[in-house]
Design a protein around this motif. Sequence first.
Motif, PDB file in Angstrom:
ATOM      1  N   ASP A 152      47.954  45.366  11.799  1.00  0.00           N
ATOM      2  CA  ASP A 152      46.755  45.871  11.183  1.00  0.00           C
ATOM      3  C   ASP A 152      45.737  46.004  11.969  1.00  0.00           C
ATOM      4  O   ASP A 152      45.585  45.260  12.980  1.00  0.00           O
ATOM      5  N   PRO A 153      44.924  47.154  11.955  1.00  0.00           N
ATOM      6  CA  PRO A 153      43.879  47.208  13.025  1.00  0.00           C
ATOM      7  C   PRO A 153      42.874  46.255  12.370  1.00  0.00           C
ATOM      8  O   PRO A 153      41.679  45.743  13.481  1.00  0.00           O
ATOM      9  N   ARG A 154      42.654  45.717  11.374  1.00  0.00           N
ATOM     10  CA  ARG A 154      41.483  44.888  10.626  1.00  0.00           C
ATOM     11  C   ARG A 154      41.332  43.635  11.562  1.00  0.00           C
ATOM     12  O   ARG A 154      42.530  42.963  11.975  1.00  0.00           O
ATOM     13  N   ASN A 155      40.112  43.451  11.894  1.00  0.00           N
ATOM     14  CA  ASN A 155      39.882  42.169  12.863  1.00  0.00           C
ATOM     15  C   ASN A 155      40.110  42.164  14.287  1.00  0.00           C
ATOM     16  O   ASN A 155      40.253  41.062  15.117  1.00  0.00           O
ATOM     17  N   LYS A 156      41.007  43.229  14.572  1.00  0.00           N
ATOM     18  CA  LYS A 156      41.340  43.482  16.175  1.00  0.00           C
ATOM     19  C   LYS A 156      40.002  43.788  16.798  1.00  0.00           C
ATOM     20  O   LYS A 156      39.205  44.562  16.279  1.00  0.00           O
ATOM     21  N   ILE A 157      40.026  43.272  18.084  1.00  0.00           N
ATOM     22  CA  ILE A 157      38.933  43.329  19.130  1.00  0.00           C
ATOM     23  C   ILE A 157      39.374  44.839  19.620  1.00  0.00           C
ATOM     24  O   ILE A 157      40.374  44.789  20.398  1.00  0.00           O
ATOM     25  N   LEU A 158      38.687  45.788  19.526  1.00  0.00           N
ATOM     26  CA  LEU A 158      38.728  47.168  20.346  1.00  0.00           C
ATOM     27  C   LEU A 158      37.881  47.079  21.360  1.00  0.00           C
ATOM     28  O   LEU A 158      36.600  47.175  21.342  1.00  0.00           O
ATOM     29  N   VAL A 170      35.053  57.176  18.482  1.00  0.00           N
ATOM     30  CA  VAL A 170      36.038  56.282  18.446  1.00  0.00           C
ATOM     31  C   VAL A 170      35.529  55.036  17.831  1.00  0.00           C
ATOM     32  O   VAL A 170      36.130  54.586  16.876  1.00  0.00           O
ATOM     33  N   ALA A 171      34.581  54.389  18.276  1.00  0.00           N
ATOM     34  CA  ALA A 171      33.925  53.264  17.790  1.00  0.00           C
ATOM     35  C   ALA A 171      33.720  53.418  16.216  1.00  0.00           C
ATOM     36  O   ALA A 171      33.951  52.467  15.318  1.00  0.00           O
ATOM     37  N   THR A 172      32.954  54.467  15.913  1.00  0.00           N
ATOM     38  CA  THR A 172      32.743  54.612  14.583  1.00  0.00           C
ATOM     39  C   THR A 172      34.032  54.847  13.639  1.00  0.00           C
ATOM     40  O   THR A 172      34.183  54.194  12.630  1.00  0.00           O
ATOM     41  N   ARG A 173      34.988  55.545  14.054  1.00  0.00           N
ATOM     42  CA  ARG A 173      36.011  55.537  13.255  1.00  0.00           C
ATOM     43  C   ARG A 173      36.773  54.169  13.325  1.00  0.00           C
ATOM     44  O   ARG A 173      37.349  53.650  12.316  1.00  0.00           O
ATOM     45  N   ALA A 174      36.928  53.558  14.517  1.00  0.00           N
ATOM     46  CA  ALA A 174      37.617  52.005  14.577  1.00  0.00           C
ATOM     47  C   ALA A 174      37.035  51.051  13.352  1.00  0.00           C
ATOM     48  O   ALA A 174      37.637  50.123  12.865  1.00  0.00           O
ATOM     49  N   LYS A 175      35.514  51.115  13.234  1.00  0.00           N
ATOM     50  CA  LYS A 175      34.906  50.236  12.318  1.00  0.00           C
ATOM     51  C   LYS A 175      35.113  50.350  11.081  1.00  0.00           C
ATOM     52  O   LYS A 175      35.353  49.577  10.111  1.00  0.00           O
ATOM     53  N   ALA A 176      35.614  51.877  10.605  1.00  0.00           N
ATOM     54  CA  ALA A 176      36.213  52.034   9.404  1.00  0.00           C
ATOM     55  C   ALA A 176      37.387  51.287   8.906  1.00  0.00           C
ATOM     56  O   ALA A 176      37.771  50.971   7.843  1.00  0.00           O
ATOM     57  N   PHE A 177      38.063  51.147  10.078  1.00  0.00           N
ATOM     58  CA  PHE A 177      39.380  50.231   9.915  1.00  0.00           C
ATOM     59  C   PHE A 177      39.294  48.860  10.001  1.00  0.00           C
ATOM     60  O   PHE A 177      40.301  47.971  10.140  1.00  0.00           O
ATOM     61  N   GLY A 178      37.993  48.388  10.373  1.00  0.00           N
ATOM     62  CA  GLY A 178      37.690  46.939  10.419  1.00  0.00           C
ATOM     63  C   GLY A 178      37.776  46.277  11.491  1.00  0.00           C
ATOM     64  O   GLY A 178      37.993  45.062  11.651  1.00  0.00           O
ATOM     65  N   MET A 179      37.987  47.190  12.724  1.00  0.00           N
ATOM     66  CA  MET A 179      37.984  46.600  14.227  1.00  0.00           C
ATOM     67  C   MET A 179      36.668  46.061  14.533  1.00  0.00           C
ATOM     68  O   MET A 179      35.736  46.601  14.124  1.00  0.00           O
TER      69      MET A 179
END
Length: 330
Positions: A152-158, A170-179
């Motif tokens: 899962d992307p959730r809680n992963k550090i991007l 990219v950051a905005t999109r990744a935050k929506a997946f809980g990264m």
Amino acid sequence: MSQKAALLIGKLDHTRKEWEEVGQVASKLYEYPDGSRSDFIDKCRNGEFNGVFAMFRSNESNSITGNFDEELVEALPSSLKFICHNGAGYDNIDVAACTKRGIQVSSTPIAVNDATADVAMFLILGALRNVTQCFQAVRQGRWRGNFKLGHDPRNKILGILGMGGIGSAVATRAKAFGMKIQYHNRNRLPENEENGATYVSFEELLKTSDVLSLNLALNKSTRHIIAKPQFDMMKDGIVIVNTARGPLIDEAALVDALNSGKVSTAGLDVFEEEPKIHQGLLDNENVVLLPHIGTATFETQRDMELLVLDNLKSALKEEKLLTQVPEQRK
């Protein structure tokens, strides 16, 4: 009317009408839709483009003229003062040679941000979920094939290397997946532009990221910015995503890191010697591969062409560019 001509190298797919309207502010419109590097240089040296003040360098122009290196820049007409390039990346233009000649250069940031960030997120998710194995197997009648569980992307550090317009998107999109987002630039962004992301050193970014997204420009200082020494610093099992430029990564070192398990999966839209792809990447089912389609949407391609035309018109009318490359900004 201003006695300043404009030249289009290559063809336009979405803004032919708008290009023709440039004739209202230019003294003449020249076009070089196809040909060869040697022919183009000969025409420049023979004076066929004398009077050209601003140039539209289309998406496909590099396949016609090759790189705008020092040789070609020196051959350009003495009247040329502006090159309006269609592309966020401009590593195929020798900006130093242009500056020496008194030629200003623009690119197309902003217009490419959303489409490229969408592809980066597609690759992040695809790499985390190991989709290549399943993609290949199901079409071969092997159902899931050599399937294994993804992450899962959730809680992963991007970790974002290059927090410019694309990196921020990219950051905005990744935050929506809980990264959780961290980034490194040469200079930290103002706090109000970080949008909750954490600024870290380059070394910290490599050591602590679960997923690393490359979103920086290619130049002499960034070529092979990710190579064996950098892979050695990373977490075991890191995911690497590159939608910027292929030579940012030492591709042979990436293959070794994938084979050893240091890098678990990768998502790549760009390659070191594209369209050639390292055989080690083609053979590895843990790599998601795309053929440099980051900006390949109708909407984005039109927006890019329009931004080039806006730069061209600004050059003709006001002798300044709207999105000049950073190296030339004072």
